[in-house]
Each structure stands twice: as structure tokens, then as C-alpha cells.
Design a protein around this motif. Structure first.
Motif, PDB file in Angstrom:
ATOM      1  N   HIS A 120       0.803  -1.219   0.000  1.00  0.00           N
ATOM      2  CA  HIS A 120       0.000   0.000   0.000  1.00  0.00           C
ATOM      3  C   HIS A 120       0.839   1.273   0.000  1.00  0.00           C
ATOM      4  O   HIS A 120       0.446   2.278  -0.613  1.00  0.00           O
ATOM      5  N   GLN A 121       1.989   1.261   0.675  1.00  0.00           N
ATOM      6  CA  GLN A 121       2.794   2.478   0.734  1.00  0.00           C
ATOM      7  C   GLN A 121       3.367   2.860  -0.626  1.00  0.00           C
ATOM      8  O   GLN A 121       3.764   4.004  -0.836  1.00  0.00           O
ATOM      9  N   TYR A 122       3.408   1.891  -1.549  1.00  0.00           N
ATOM     10  CA  TYR A 122       3.957   2.163  -2.873  1.00  0.00           C
ATOM     11  C   TYR A 122       2.874   2.430  -3.921  1.00  0.00           C
ATOM     12  O   TYR A 122       3.199   2.727  -5.071  1.00  0.00           O
ATOM     13  N   LEU A 123       1.607   2.328  -3.544  1.00  0.00           N
ATOM     14  CA  LEU A 123       0.502   2.445  -4.491  1.00  0.00           C
ATOM     15  C   LEU A 123      -0.181   3.797  -4.371  1.00  0.00           C
ATOM     16  O   LEU A 123      -0.318   4.342  -3.270  1.00  0.00           O
ATOM     17  N   GLY A 124      -0.642   4.313  -5.501  1.00  0.00           N
ATOM     18  CA  GLY A 124      -1.520   5.466  -5.459  1.00  0.00           C
ATOM     19  C   GLY A 124      -2.906   5.051  -4.999  1.00  0.00           C
ATOM     20  O   GLY A 124      -3.249   3.864  -4.978  1.00  0.00           O
ATOM     21  N   ALA A 125      -3.728   6.018  -4.656  1.00  0.00           N
ATOM     22  CA  ALA A 125      -5.054   5.709  -4.120  1.00  0.00           C
ATOM     23  C   ALA A 125      -5.912   4.934  -5.111  1.00  0.00           C
ATOM     24  O   ALA A 125      -6.692   4.062  -4.718  1.00  0.00           O
ATOM     25  N   GLY A 126      -5.752   5.224  -6.408  1.00  0.00           N
ATOM     26  CA  GLY A 126      -6.560   4.520  -7.399  1.00  0.00           C
ATOM     27  C   GLY A 126      -6.237   3.044  -7.459  1.00  0.00           C
ATOM     28  O   GLY A 126      -7.130   2.199  -7.524  1.00  0.00           O
TER      29      GLY A 126
ATOM     30  N   GLY B 193      -8.746  12.633  -9.642  1.00  0.00           N
ATOM     31  CA  GLY B 193      -7.841  12.448 -10.762  1.00  0.00           C
ATOM     32  C   GLY B 193      -7.847  11.066 -11.363  1.00  0.00           C
ATOM     33  O   GLY B 193      -7.095  10.805 -12.302  1.00  0.00           O
ATOM     34  N   GLU B 194      -8.679  10.151 -10.838  1.00  0.00           N
ATOM     35  CA  GLU B 194      -8.756   8.789 -11.340  1.00  0.00           C
ATOM     36  C   GLU B 194     -10.166   8.494 -11.841  1.00  0.00           C
ATOM     37  O   GLU B 194     -11.150   8.941 -11.238  1.00  0.00           O
ATOM     38  N   PRO B 195     -10.310   7.724 -12.931  1.00  0.00           N
ATOM     39  CA  PRO B 195     -11.658   7.348 -13.393  1.00  0.00           C
ATOM     40  C   PRO B 195     -12.282   6.373 -12.407  1.00  0.00           C
ATOM     41  O   PRO B 195     -11.577   5.730 -11.617  1.00  0.00           O
ATOM     42  N   PRO B 196     -13.602   6.229 -12.416  1.00  0.00           N
ATOM     43  CA  PRO B 196     -14.248   5.252 -11.544  1.00  0.00           C
ATOM     44  C   PRO B 196     -13.729   3.843 -11.837  1.00  0.00           C
ATOM     45  O   PRO B 196     -13.318   3.536 -12.953  1.00  0.00           O
ATOM     46  N   SER B 197     -13.737   3.001 -10.830  1.00  0.00           N
ATOM     47  CA  SER B 197     -13.311   1.614 -11.016  1.00  0.00           C
ATOM     48  C   SER B 197     -14.234   0.925 -12.001  1.00  0.00           C
ATOM     49  O   SER B 197     -15.461   1.005 -11.886  1.00  0.00           O
ATOM     50  N   ARG B 198     -13.668   0.236 -12.996  1.00  0.00           N
ATOM     51  CA  ARG B 198     -14.475  -0.421 -14.019  1.00  0.00           C
ATOM     52  C   ARG B 198     -15.013  -1.770 -13.545  1.00  0.00           C
ATOM     53  O   ARG B 198     -16.022  -2.250 -14.051  1.00  0.00           O
ATOM     54  N   TRP B 199     -14.348  -2.390 -12.563  1.00  0.00           N
ATOM     55  CA  TRP B 199     -14.663  -3.754 -12.171  1.00  0.00           C
ATOM     56  C   TRP B 199     -15.023  -3.858 -10.701  1.00  0.00           C
ATOM     57  O   TRP B 199     -14.465  -3.160  -9.859  1.00  0.00           O
ATOM     58  N   THR B 200     -15.947  -4.772 -10.401  1.00  0.00           N
ATOM     59  CA  THR B 200     -16.261  -5.171  -9.039  1.00  0.00           C
ATOM     60  C   THR B 200     -15.855  -6.626  -8.871  1.00  0.00           C
ATOM     61  O   THR B 200     -16.118  -7.455  -9.747  1.00  0.00           O
ATOM     62  N   VAL B 201     -15.197  -6.956  -7.764  1.00  0.00           N
ATOM     63  CA  VAL B 201     -14.769  -8.332  -7.523  1.00  0.00           C
ATOM     64  C   VAL B 201     -15.938  -9.121  -6.934  1.00  0.00           C
ATOM     65  O   VAL B 201     -16.384  -8.846  -5.823  1.00  0.00           O
ATOM     66  N   ASP B 202     -16.425 -10.107  -7.674  1.00  0.00           N
ATOM     67  CA  ASP B 202     -17.527 -10.937  -7.197  1.00  0.00           C
ATOM     68  C   ASP B 202     -17.060 -11.917  -6.123  1.00  0.00           C
ATOM     69  O   ASP B 202     -17.713 -12.097  -5.101  1.00  0.00           O
ATOM     70  N   TRP B 203     -15.938 -12.581  -6.386  1.00  0.00           N
ATOM     71  CA  TRP B 203     -15.348 -13.501  -5.415  1.00  0.00           C
ATOM     72  C   TRP B 203     -13.893 -13.760  -5.788  1.00  0.00           C
ATOM     73  O   TRP B 203     -13.479 -13.494  -6.912  1.00  0.00           O
ATOM     74  N   ALA B 204     -13.152 -14.267  -4.835  1.00  0.00           N
ATOM     75  CA  ALA B 204     -11.773 -14.686  -5.062  1.00  0.00           C
ATOM     76  C   ALA B 204     -11.500 -15.865  -4.143  1.00  0.00           C
ATOM     77  O   ALA B 204     -12.108 -15.982  -3.070  1.00  0.00           O
ATOM     78  N   THR B 205     -10.610 -16.760  -4.563  1.00  0.00           N
ATOM     79  CA  THR B 205     -10.449 -18.011  -3.835  1.00  0.00           C
ATOM     80  C   THR B 205      -9.879 -17.831  -2.438  1.00  0.00           C
ATOM     81  O   THR B 205     -10.241 -18.562  -1.525  1.00  0.00           O
ATOM     82  N   GLY B 206      -8.961 -16.901  -2.239  1.00  0.00           N
ATOM     83  CA  GLY B 206      -8.436 -16.665  -0.907  1.00  0.00           C
ATOM     84  C   GLY B 206      -7.649 -17.809  -0.315  1.00  0.00           C
ATOM     85  O   GLY B 206      -7.635 -18.001   0.901  1.00  0.00           O
ATOM     86  N   ALA B 207      -6.979 -18.605  -1.141  1.00  0.00           N
ATOM     87  CA  ALA B 207      -6.275 -19.781  -0.631  1.00  0.00           C
ATOM     88  C   ALA B 207      -5.145 -19.417   0.326  1.00  0.00           C
ATOM     89  O   ALA B 207      -4.760 -20.219   1.164  1.00  0.00           O
ATOM     90  N   LEU B 208      -4.612 -18.201   0.204  1.00  0.00           N
ATOM     91  CA  LEU B 208      -3.524 -17.810   1.092  1.00  0.00           C
ATOM     92  C   LEU B 208      -4.012 -17.511   2.499  1.00  0.00           C
ATOM     93  O   LEU B 208      -3.221 -17.462   3.443  1.00  0.00           O
ATOM     94  N   PHE B 209      -5.310 -17.293   2.668  1.00  0.00           N
ATOM     95  CA  PHE B 209      -5.837 -16.865   3.952  1.00  0.00           C
ATOM     96  C   PHE B 209      -6.689 -17.918   4.647  1.00  0.00           C
ATOM     97  O   PHE B 209      -6.708 -18.011   5.864  1.00  0.00           O
ATOM     98  N   ASP B 210      -7.449 -18.693   3.876  1.00  0.00           N
ATOM     99  CA  ASP B 210      -8.414 -19.622   4.453  1.00  0.00           C
ATOM    100  C   ASP B 210      -7.926 -21.055   4.297  1.00  0.00           C
ATOM    101  O   ASP B 210      -7.862 -21.572   3.182  1.00  0.00           O
ATOM    102  N   PRO B 211      -7.561 -21.742   5.391  1.00  0.00           N
ATOM    103  CA  PRO B 211      -7.031 -23.100   5.260  1.00  0.00           C
ATOM    104  C   PRO B 211      -8.029 -24.082   4.684  1.00  0.00           C
ATOM    105  O   PRO B 211      -7.652 -25.096   4.120  1.00  0.00           O
TER     106      PRO B 211
END
Length: 377
Positions: A46-52, A81-99
Motif C-alpha cells: 500500500h505504501q507504494y501504491l496510489g489511491a486509485g 484524478g482517477e476514473p471510476p473503477s471499471r470492475w467489481t470483484v464478485d469472489w476470489a479463492t483466498g487460498a492464502l488466507f483460508d485453510p
């Protein structure tokens, strides 16, 4: 105390990352604890990313942690200064977080190498290949697996695509063992080997299309792209790519201005046969070539900063579109007719290895060991 800010999407997106990180330990209630977990998921970035870009990564991480509703709120935040987000995330697998998800994925230590989409028995599904040599399906509405993994290859599955053959949904996959297999998705089984091996090299890309009413499949390894009859496996033509870099890492088909084309990403090379090759890889570009002349169509598609690893095509608002994914962690959307970028890049916290577009317009992205489903806003 966080003072009620942690579950405020606007504050998470716009605030200085150092300020947010300092507030995470003060999460006061369950919504704030959940929001803090979302922010921590990619806190090193996050510290290296812009808000968009931070907005998009936070929305993705919310879905990975099972809170797609919070992710949708994040995606809706306005950024100056950024256009609206074009995409909404419906779901993601999350294998790194959920055993629990680690038990679902056949080999959680191996990145998803490829993804495609299909409709099976009226249900939209994603079709993936993995380093276990298996092909499997996932329900696009829920993100849950459909049936058991389908076996047949003897090595890593590097490429997969789908088509309809005689009214039945099929998949075609290519593997490191050099084979190309066809699968009956409704029956969840292999219907045989179409190619036993391509020049002794692994197949890194496959695609399907129709030429003069005849369904075809196209397979590529390091230097050669071959087309063959999808129903019979009969060879049709081939293209030899020159150059010092691998010829392609991905392959797709489309129709541009009424002309059937084949799209790949790879290194600059010669073109033979009745097809179009989109090159990239070593020079981080995607190019479209006219097979009738051997000349490029339009200018190179530039923007990626690392190897292009995935490409797929779709029709968006009546126009042919190319989606490309890269080791730089982005997915980009291009006009196949004008060779221009159509929207801001979508960023992911890991390398992108697979991209596909579902019949309903959803974008499937495989990044590292994860799979995400995004819908247009």
C-alpha cells in the motif's frame, strides 16, 4: 482507538498508509477487525501504491477474505484524478488466507497456470489447469469446485480453452508433456489425445475457433503454432515463429473486421499460414499480425512492464477486445481493431498467469495461487 474509521472505505483508500497501519491495532469492533484484516493482506504494497490502485487491491483482498460486499463499497470510492473503477470483484479463492480452501485446490503450492470459461448444463463455469496434470471446473456464481479433477495428462497443464462441439461444451488443454487433450465437460472426462506431442516440447498455449464452418483448435509451444481439426485431430496448418525469445505464452482467437484471427503473446517472429499472431513476451508488448500480408496490424500494444503471460478475447459493446495479463501483476484491456488501451489496468498483488472472459462478461484472473472473478461496474 481507530475511532470508527477502519471500516470507512473512503478513509482506507485515501488515507496515508502509515496512518492506517498505525490505527489497525485499535480496531474497536467486528467490522473494524474485518477491515483491518483486509488492509493487512497487502499491507507491504500500500505504501507504494496510489489511491486509485490501492482501491482496486483493497477490493480484491476484501473478496479474498470473504467480504465481497465491503469490497464493492471500496471499489465505489471516488479518487481525485482517477476514473471510476471499471470492475467489481464478485469472489476470489483466498487460498492464502483460508485453510479450508487449501483442501479444495488440488495443489496449493502450484500457481494456476490457465483459466477459461464455459456454460455446462446451463451453469457458467471456470475451467482451470494446474501443475498436478489435472483439469477442473468451478461454479462462477459461488467459486466452488464442480465435480472432481479430470485426469489424463502426465505433467503440468499449461493451457486450457473451451468450445462447443456438436452441441456439447468441450475443453482443450495443453501440457508440459507435449500433449493436447479434448475433454467433454458435461461428462467430466477426457475424450482422447488430439496431439501426442509437439516437437518434443511442452504446449504452452491453446485456442479454438471456426474456419469456414469447421471447428479448429490451435496449439503452440516454444516456436511452432499448429492448427488442427477439433473433431478429428487432423492437422491443418502451422506457423513457425523466429526470434531469440519463446514464441508465445498464450493464445486466443477472435474476429476483427470480419476476419478470423489467432492471438498469441510471444516474441517478434515470422508469420506463415492463414492466421494472425499477436507477439510480446520479450519486449513486453502485444502485437496483432495480418496473416494475409505478414505485416503488423496497427501499433504495438504497450503498457506492460514484464513478460505477457496470458491473453484472451471478447466482444465488449460490439467491439473485439483483447485482455492481456502479465508478470507485472496487471490485466490490460485493448481494442483489437485500433490497438489502443480501452481502460486503466487492473492491478493484482501477485503475478498474473491466466485471464479469461465468461459469457456474462465476467473477467476471470488467475494470479499466483488465486483465482478471482470480476464483473463490469
Amino acid at each position: 482507538m481507530a475511532g470508527g474509521r477502519l471500516d470507512d472505505p473512503e478513509w482506507l483508500v485515501r488515507a496515508d498508509p502509515a496512518e492506517v497501519l498505525a490505527a489497525l491495532e485499535g480496531a474497536a469492533d467486528r467490522p473494524e477487525v474485518s477491515a483491518a484484516a483486509v488492509y493487512r493482506a497487502s499491507s507491504s504494497l500500500h505504501q507504494y501504491l496510489g489511491a486509485g490502485v490501492r482501491r482496486q487491491v483493497l477490493a480484491l483482498d476484501a473478496a479474498r477474505l470473504g467480504n465481497a460486499g465491503f469490497g464493492a463499497r471500496i471499489a465505489g470510492v471516488d479518487v481525485a484524478g482517477e476514473p471510476p473503477s471499471r470492475w467489481t470483484v464478485d469472489w476470489a479463492t483466498g487460498a492464502l488466507f483460508d485453510p479450508r480452501i487449501r483442501l479444495v485446490i488440488a495443489d496449493p503450492a502450484s500457481p494456476l497456470a490457465c483459466v477459461a470459461t464455459a456454460v455446462v448444463d446451463g451453469r457458467p463455469v471456470a475451467v482451470t489447469g494446474s501443475a498436478t496434470g489435472t483439469v477442473r471446473m468451478w461454479d462462477l456464481a459461488t467459486g466452488l469446485p464442480v465435480g472432481d479433477p479430470m485426469t489424463g495428462h502426465t505433467d503440468d497443464v499449461w493451457a486450457v480453452t473451451t468450445a462447443v462441439l456438436d452441441g456439447r461444451p468441450v475443453a482443450v488443454s495443453g501440457a508440459a508433456d507435449g500433449s493436447v487433450r479434448r475433454w467433454d465437460l458435461a461428462a467430466e472426462r477426457s475424450t482422447g489425445i488430439l496431439i501426442a506431442g509437439v516437437d518434443g516440447k511442452g504446449v504452452v498455449a491453446v485456442a479454438t475457433g471456426t474456419v469456414e464452418g469447421r471447428p479448429i483448435a490451435v496449439a503452440g509451444n516454444g516456436k511452432v503454432i499448429r492448427a488442427f481439426d477439433l473433431a478429428t485431430g487432423e492437422p491443418m496448418w502451422h506457423v513457425v515463429c523466429a526470434g531469440s525469445f519463446p514464441a508465445q505464452h498464450a493464445l486466443a482467437t477472435a474476429v476483427v473486421d470480419g476476419r478470423p484471427v489467432v492471438l498469441t503473446d510471444g516474441a517478434d517472429g515470422g508469420v506463415e499460414g492463414r492466421m494472425v499472431v499477436v507477439t510480446g513476451s520479450g519486449d513486453e508488448t502485444v502485437r496483432i499480425w495480418d496473416p494475409a500480408t505478414g505485416l503488423p496490424v496497427g501499433e504495438p500494444l504497450t503498457g506492460h512492464t514484464d513478460c505477457v503471460t496470458a491473453v484472451t478475447t471478447a466482444v465488449v459493446d460490439g467491439r473485439p477486445v483483447v485482455f492481456s495479463g502479465s508478470f507485472d501483476g496487471t490485466v490490460r484491456m485493448w481494442s483489437a481493431a485500433t490497438s489502443t488501451e480501452m481502460a486503466p489496468a487492473v492491478f493484482f498483488p501477485e503475478m498474473v498467469g491466466a485471464v479469461a472472459v465468461a459469457p456474462g462478461g465476467q473477467l476471470l484472473v488467475g494470479f499466483d495461487r488465486e483465482l478471482a472473478c470480476l464483473s463490469p461496474r
